[in-house]
Design a protein around this motif. Sequence first.
Motif, PDB file in Angstrom:
ATOM      1  N   GLY A  27      45.936  -9.964  34.855  1.00  0.00           N
ATOM      2  CA  GLY A  27      45.939 -11.349  34.404  1.00  0.00           C
ATOM      3  C   GLY A  27      46.457 -12.326  35.449  1.00  0.00           C
ATOM      4  O   GLY A  27      47.076 -13.336  35.092  1.00  0.00           O
ATOM      5  N   ILE A  28      46.233 -12.040  36.727  1.00  0.00           N
ATOM      6  CA  ILE A  28      46.625 -12.950  37.800  1.00  0.00           C
ATOM      7  C   ILE A  28      45.421 -13.196  38.695  1.00  0.00           C
ATOM      8  O   ILE A  28      44.415 -12.478  38.628  1.00  0.00           O
ATOM      9  CB  ILE A  28      47.818 -12.400  38.618  1.00  0.00           C
ATOM     10  N   SER A  29      45.517 -14.202  39.544  1.00  0.00           N
ATOM     11  CA  SER A  29      44.418 -14.578  40.415  1.00  0.00           C
ATOM     12  C   SER A  29      44.143 -13.489  41.449  1.00  0.00           C
ATOM     13  O   SER A  29      45.063 -12.867  41.973  1.00  0.00           O
ATOM     14  CB  SER A  29      44.769 -15.889  41.129  1.00  0.00           C
ATOM     15  N   ASP A  30      42.855 -13.295  41.740  1.00  0.00           N
ATOM     16  CA  ASP A  30      42.503 -12.298  42.757  1.00  0.00           C
ATOM     17  C   ASP A  30      42.976 -12.746  44.138  1.00  0.00           C
ATOM     18  O   ASP A  30      43.282 -11.921  44.987  1.00  0.00           O
ATOM     19  CB  ASP A  30      41.002 -12.004  42.749  1.00  0.00           C
ATOM     20  N   ASN A  31      43.103 -14.042  44.371  1.00  0.00           N
ATOM     21  CA  ASN A  31      43.643 -14.531  45.641  1.00  0.00           C
ATOM     22  C   ASN A  31      45.123 -14.179  45.778  1.00  0.00           C
ATOM     23  O   ASN A  31      45.600 -13.878  46.869  1.00  0.00           O
ATOM     24  CB  ASN A  31      43.450 -16.044  45.776  1.00  0.00           C
TER      25      ASN A  31
END
Length: 133
Positions: A27-31
């Motif tokens: 649930g976090i950004s792939d960046n």
Amino acid sequence: MTDLQKEQIKTLRLQGISYVKIGEMLGISDNTVRSFCRRNGLSDTAKNTVACKQCGKLIKIVPKQKPRKFCSDACRTAWWNSHPDCVDRKAVYAYTCAHCGKPFTAYGNKERKYCSHGCYIADRFGEECGCCD
């Protein structure tokens, strides 16, 4: 990002899972995942490494060779000693002691005759072995 998420990213990345999938799973950004991996040496160049089963140290995979599971003999020995249930013992033999007549099992020795060193000494030299009461 929490410490738990950082550990999960390390584990998932060593399994070869992509940044996007890790981001979706946690649930976090792939960046964010990508930058964390780049800062901690888990980028695309780390795909040629595996973690030691005992200590977690990264081991470089050599092309055209079987991948190593442990970083050293000490780690290999420690892991196998702490996981005896994973050992597939096929060479267990059942016998009857030539001296006392008690049944016993031995691992890896087809030629065994005695259940103990005491029985061997007693049978060979005619002494009392102490195990036959």
